[in-house]
Every structure is written in structure tokens, then in C-alpha cells.
Enzyme design. Structure first.
Site, PDB file in Angstrom:
ATOM      1  N   HIS A  71      17.287   1.907  -3.905  1.00 13.42           N
ATOM      2  CA  HIS A  71      16.581   1.146  -4.985  1.00 13.42           C
ATOM      3  C   HIS A  71      16.671   1.704  -6.443  1.00 13.42           C
ATOM      4  O   HIS A  71      16.143   0.956  -7.308  1.00 13.42           O
ATOM      5  CB  HIS A  71      15.079   0.902  -4.674  1.00 13.42           C
ATOM      6  CG  HIS A  71      14.793   0.374  -3.351  1.00 13.42           C
ATOM      7  ND1 HIS A  71      14.852   1.134  -2.122  1.00 13.42           N
ATOM      8  CD2 HIS A  71      14.619  -1.008  -3.009  1.00 13.42           C
ATOM      9  CE1 HIS A  71      14.685   0.348  -1.148  1.00 13.42           C
ATOM     10  NE2 HIS A  71      14.685  -0.996  -1.281  1.00 13.42           N
ATOM     11  N   ASP A 111     -11.245  -2.975 -15.213  1.00 13.00           N
ATOM     12  CA  ASP A 111     -12.392  -3.873 -14.753  1.00 13.00           C
ATOM     13  C   ASP A 111     -13.489  -3.295 -14.143  1.00 13.00           C
ATOM     14  O   ASP A 111     -13.098  -2.323 -13.511  1.00 13.00           O
ATOM     15  CB  ASP A 111     -11.757  -5.182 -14.297  1.00 13.00           C
ATOM     16  CG  ASP A 111     -10.924  -4.527 -12.984  1.00 13.00           C
ATOM     17  OD1 ASP A 111      -9.750  -4.321 -13.096  1.00 13.00           O
ATOM     18  OD2 ASP A 111     -11.319  -4.760 -11.731  1.00 13.00           O
TER      19      ASP A 111
HETATM   20  N1  HPA Z   1      -8.600  -3.902  -7.241  1.00 10.82           N
HETATM   21  C1  HPA Z   1      -7.545  -3.201  -6.864  1.00 10.82           C
HETATM   22  N2  HPA Z   1      -6.626  -2.716  -7.579  1.00 10.82           N
HETATM   23  C2  HPA Z   1      -7.010  -2.770  -9.043  1.00 10.82           C
HETATM   24  C3  HPA Z   1      -8.239  -3.369  -9.405  1.00 10.82           C
HETATM   25  C4  HPA Z   1      -9.136  -3.868  -8.518  1.00 10.82           C
HETATM   26  O1  HPA Z   1     -10.203  -4.521  -8.621  1.00 10.82           O
HETATM   27  N3  HPA Z   1      -8.318  -3.315 -10.688  1.00 10.82           N
HETATM   28  C5  HPA Z   1      -7.082  -2.682 -11.037  1.00 10.82           C
HETATM   29  N4  HPA Z   1      -6.520  -2.152 -10.022  1.00 10.82           N
END
Ligand code: HPA
Length: 233
Positions: free
Chosen positions: A4, A203
Site C-alpha cells: 500500500h 466534538d
Molecule cells: N467517535 C469516534 N471517533 C471520533 C469521534 C466520535 O465521536 N469524534 C472524532 N473522532
């Protein structure tokens, strides 16, 4: 050449940064490295080698999830003799005191991936970061005035999962969820190499808080500097 990665022996540095997104690899090479050459374009999973503060460093996209990062990191270690591997990625926080834009150093990575069950056949292996890299990244982050958190994270096999395990994981002190680090740590152990995951919180899974794309970029840049400083020391 490996299956790869289309690089020649010697094209890849002993130290490598590993973003999931190949365009992030391009961004890092163009904005943080000098004397850059592109060594891989297979599947558009770009890989570059350049210098940072005069030291040779590579950066390689890994794709998302355990199977994808396992392919790239195995080939990097087995075929190209890469010694230090630093994942630079994003994660979703599950603790109230972990905020979006914080930077997490993943000391360990729990997982629901089947990978370690297959390898260890009944033993619960604990995928763990290299302490030396962790300490160097920690010191670099403190010097840069970043909001650092260090601890256990969770490597999930499914981004859109059916059951919500996050509450229990949070009760057991897990800081955040992502999808690659447990594989990186296990494979680094297999090959006797050093690995670390440096993650920005993109997040918040519990509060629903998200970062703007501009905030993500600024925090991403801070994280890259921490990873590069740890890489070259
Ligand atoms: N879940 C899994 N992986 C991630 C998330 C999530 O909420 N946010 C950024 N990577």
C-alpha cells in the site's frame, strides 16, 4: 515498495506523524516541514518526508479505523523500519471536564475492536503509549500553554454504534472516543517500536458541543507542534 506504500527504501524517516486524513498529511507537510518530497500516492493515501528544525520527519495518512491504520503502520514498521509513530487525530470527549479544543495524550487505549482478542486469544492486552514520547509531548504541550489531558481513551470499531457504552466508559475514567489508537499501540508493541496518540477534541459526545472549522484548524496546528517537538527530541 510495500503493498500500500509506493516508497523506496530510505524514502521514509525513522519518525512519522500519522493523521487519519491524507489531506491533513499534505497540510502538515506543506505548512510545517521543509525540503518536502511526496513518497506515496497509492489510493491517494499521501505520504511525505521533509525536515522539521533540521531533523528528518515523515507524515503519512492512515485512513479511518483499526483495519486501515493497521495496514499502514505494519508496512511502515516492517518494510520501512519506522521507529517512532505519532498519531495526530481528533476524538469525541465523554468527560464533563474535557472540553472541545483540549488536547489529549492517550496514555492507554481500551477498545471494542476484535483485533487484540484475535492476537492474544483470551488475554486482555492493554495497549499503552510509549512513556518517553508521552513525557516529551506533555512537556512540549505545557511549554506551549495548551490545555492538556492525559489518560485512557476508547478506540471504537463503529462511529455510529447501536449501543451507547459511553456513559459506562466515562464512569471508568475514559476521556474520549476515537477509532485508531489501540491498533497503533498494539502493533508498535509487536514490532518493539515507540508510539503515541495526540488527539484534539473535535466534538463532545455528551454535551453535543462542537468546534467550528476555524477552531479545529487552530487547535490542529497546536497539536502538530506538540507532536513534532516530541518526534525530534
Ligand atoms: N467517535 C469516534 N471517533 C471520533 C469521534 C466520535 O465521536 N469524534 C472524532 N473522532
Amino acid at each position: 515498495m510495500s503493498i500500500h506504500i509506493n516508497a523506496k527504501q530510505g524514502d521514509i524517516a525513522e519518525v512519522i506523524l500519522l493523521p487519519g486524513d491524507p489531506l491533513r498529511a499534505k497540510y502538515i507537510a506543506e505548512n510545517f516541514l521543509e525540503n518536502v518530497t511526496c513518497y506515496n500516492e497509492v489510493r491517494n493515501m499521501f505520504g511525505y518526508t521533509g525536515t522539521y528544525k533540521g531533523k528528518r520527519v515523515s507524515v503519512q495518512g492512515t485512513g479511518m479505523g483499526v483495519p486501515s491504520i493497521s495496514i499502514y503502520t505494519t508496512e511502515l514498521m516492517e518494510e520501512y523500519n519506522v521507529q517512532k509513530l505519532i498519531r495526530v487525530g481528533t476524538c469525541g470527549a465523554i468527560q464533563k471536564d474535557v472540553k472541545v479544543r483540549d488536547v489529549i495524550l492517550a496514555q492507554s487505549a481500551s477498545t471494542d475492536s476484535k483485533m487484540n482478542e484475535i492476537i492474544f486469544n483470551g488475554i486482555d492486552f492493554a495497549p499503552t503509549a510509549d512513556f518517553d514520547l508521552l513525557l516529551k509531548a506533555y512537556n512540549a504541550g505545557v511549554n506551549a500553554g495548551l490545555n492538556l489531558k492525559v489518560g485512557n481513551i476508547f478506540t471504537a470499531d463503529m462511529f455510529y454504534s447501536e449501543e451507547n457504552q459511553n456513559e459506562k466508559l466515562a464512569r471508568y475514567g475514559v476521556l474520549a472516543v476515537e477509532m485508531e489508537s489501540a491498533a497503533l499501540y498494539t502493533l508498535a508493541a509487536k514490532f518493539g517500536r515507540k508510539a503515541l496518540s495526540v488527539l484534539t477534541v473535535s466534538d463532545h459526545i455528551i454535551t453535543g458541543e462542537v468546534t467550528t472549522s476555524e477552531e479545529r484548524q487552530t487547535t490542529f496546528n497546536d497539536m502538530i507542534v506538540v507532536a513534532l517537538e516530541a518526534a525530534i527530541q
